[in-house]
Design an enzyme around this catalytic site. Sequence first.
Site, PDB file in Angstrom:
ATOM      1  N   SER A   1       0.823  -1.198   0.000  1.00  0.00           N
ATOM      2  CA  SER A   1       0.000   0.000   0.000  1.00  0.00           C
ATOM      3  C   SER A   1       0.872   1.269   0.000  1.00  0.00           C
ATOM      4  CB  SER A   1      -0.958  -0.043   1.199  1.00  0.00           C
ATOM      5  OG  SER A   1      -1.950   0.950   1.082  1.00  0.00           O
TER       6      SER A   1
ATOM      7  N   ASP B   1      -9.683  -4.532  -5.029  1.00  0.00           N
ATOM      8  CA  ASP B   1      -9.022  -3.359  -4.466  1.00  0.00           C
ATOM      9  C   ASP B   1      -9.296  -2.137  -5.337  1.00  0.00           C
ATOM     10  OD1 ASP B   1      -7.335  -1.564  -3.217  1.00  0.00           O
ATOM     11  OD2 ASP B   1      -5.488  -2.694  -3.624  1.00  0.00           O
TER      12      ASP B   1
END
Length: 325
Positions: free
Chosen positions: A167, A267
Site C-alpha cells: 500500500s 481493491d
Amino acid sequence: MGSAAKEVASELLPFLRVYKDGSVERLCGSPAVPSSPEDQETGVSSKDITVSENPHISARVYLPKLSQPDQKLPVLVYTHGGGFCFESAFSLMETKFMNSLVSEAKIVAISVEYRLAPEVSIPVVYEDCWIALQWVASHSADDNGGNKEPWLGTYGDFERVFIGGDSAGANITHNILIRAGEESLPGGVKIEGAFLTHPYFWGSKPIGSEIGGPEREKLAPFAVWNYLYPTATGGIDNPMINIVAQGAPSLAQLGCSRLLVSVAELDVLRDRGVLYYNAVKESGWKGEVELVEVEGEDHAFHILKYETQNAMKLIKRLASFLLKF
C-alpha cells in the site's frame, strides 16, 4: 484532560483526528506487540533497534531459524502500509506478516518504523526510509562507525538486497527505487529486486473501473493524499503519487534489476497497480517485471487476513521472488 474534552482542529475519517493542541488521535490500526526471541509459530527471532538518533528512526529486525551457523541470507528492507499516517512496524498484523515471510523466504528483514504524517510531511517519510536503506547498506563496509546491527553484519548477503512494501509502503518503495536510480548506496550496494504489493498510486483522471465525477474526491486514495500533503505540487497528480503524471521521472531509471507488482481484484487501487506494471514494461527499463493478481480479494488482504489460504499463497509467492537469484 481526556481527548473527549479537547477541541478538534480537523479529521481524516476513519483514520485520524487532529486536535488544536497539536496532538493526533489515530482511530485505526492493529495493536503494538513486543518483539520475540523466538516466535512460537515460525521460530523467527525479532528485536527492535535504533537506526538513527537524529532523526529518530527505529526498526524491527527479523532473523529466521538457521540451518547452519553464520550462513549468508538475502536482506529485505520493508516499509509497512497505512496511508502514511497509521500502522507500525511494531503492530500485531505487520509482525505476523513479517514472521511468515521471513520464515518462508529465509531472509534477514528490517521493517522500518518511519515517522508518520501528519506530524511530518510525506517527503519526510520518504527520507526516513531512504536513511534506513542507507544504514542497512552501510553494513556491507566498515563505514558506519559503532552503529552496527550484528544480525545484518553476520548474516546479511549484500549481493542480495531487496526492498518492498504494501500500500503506502509500496509507494515508498517506488520512490526509493527512483532515488536509487540516481544516487549510490554505501559500499556500492545495488538493489537486486523490489516488490510492490497493492501499491498506493492515484491521479485526478479515472482509469479502468475507477469512479469519476464529484464522488472521486471522496475516495480514500484522493482524500488521504490531499489531507496529508496539501502543498504537493500538482496535488493528486504529483509524480510521487501519480507515476504517469506530466514531469514524472522515467520509470526506465528504477534502481533495481527485478520487480514484482501484486494487485487484488476487489481493491480500489487495483487498476493503478496494473498501470504501474504496464508503464514499467513500456518504459525501456532493462529489468524483469512480473504481475500477480489475486482474484476475490481486497486491499492488503495478506496482512489483514494473514491466516487465510490466499494470504499464505501470496506470502509464498513473495518468498519465491526473494529466493530467485
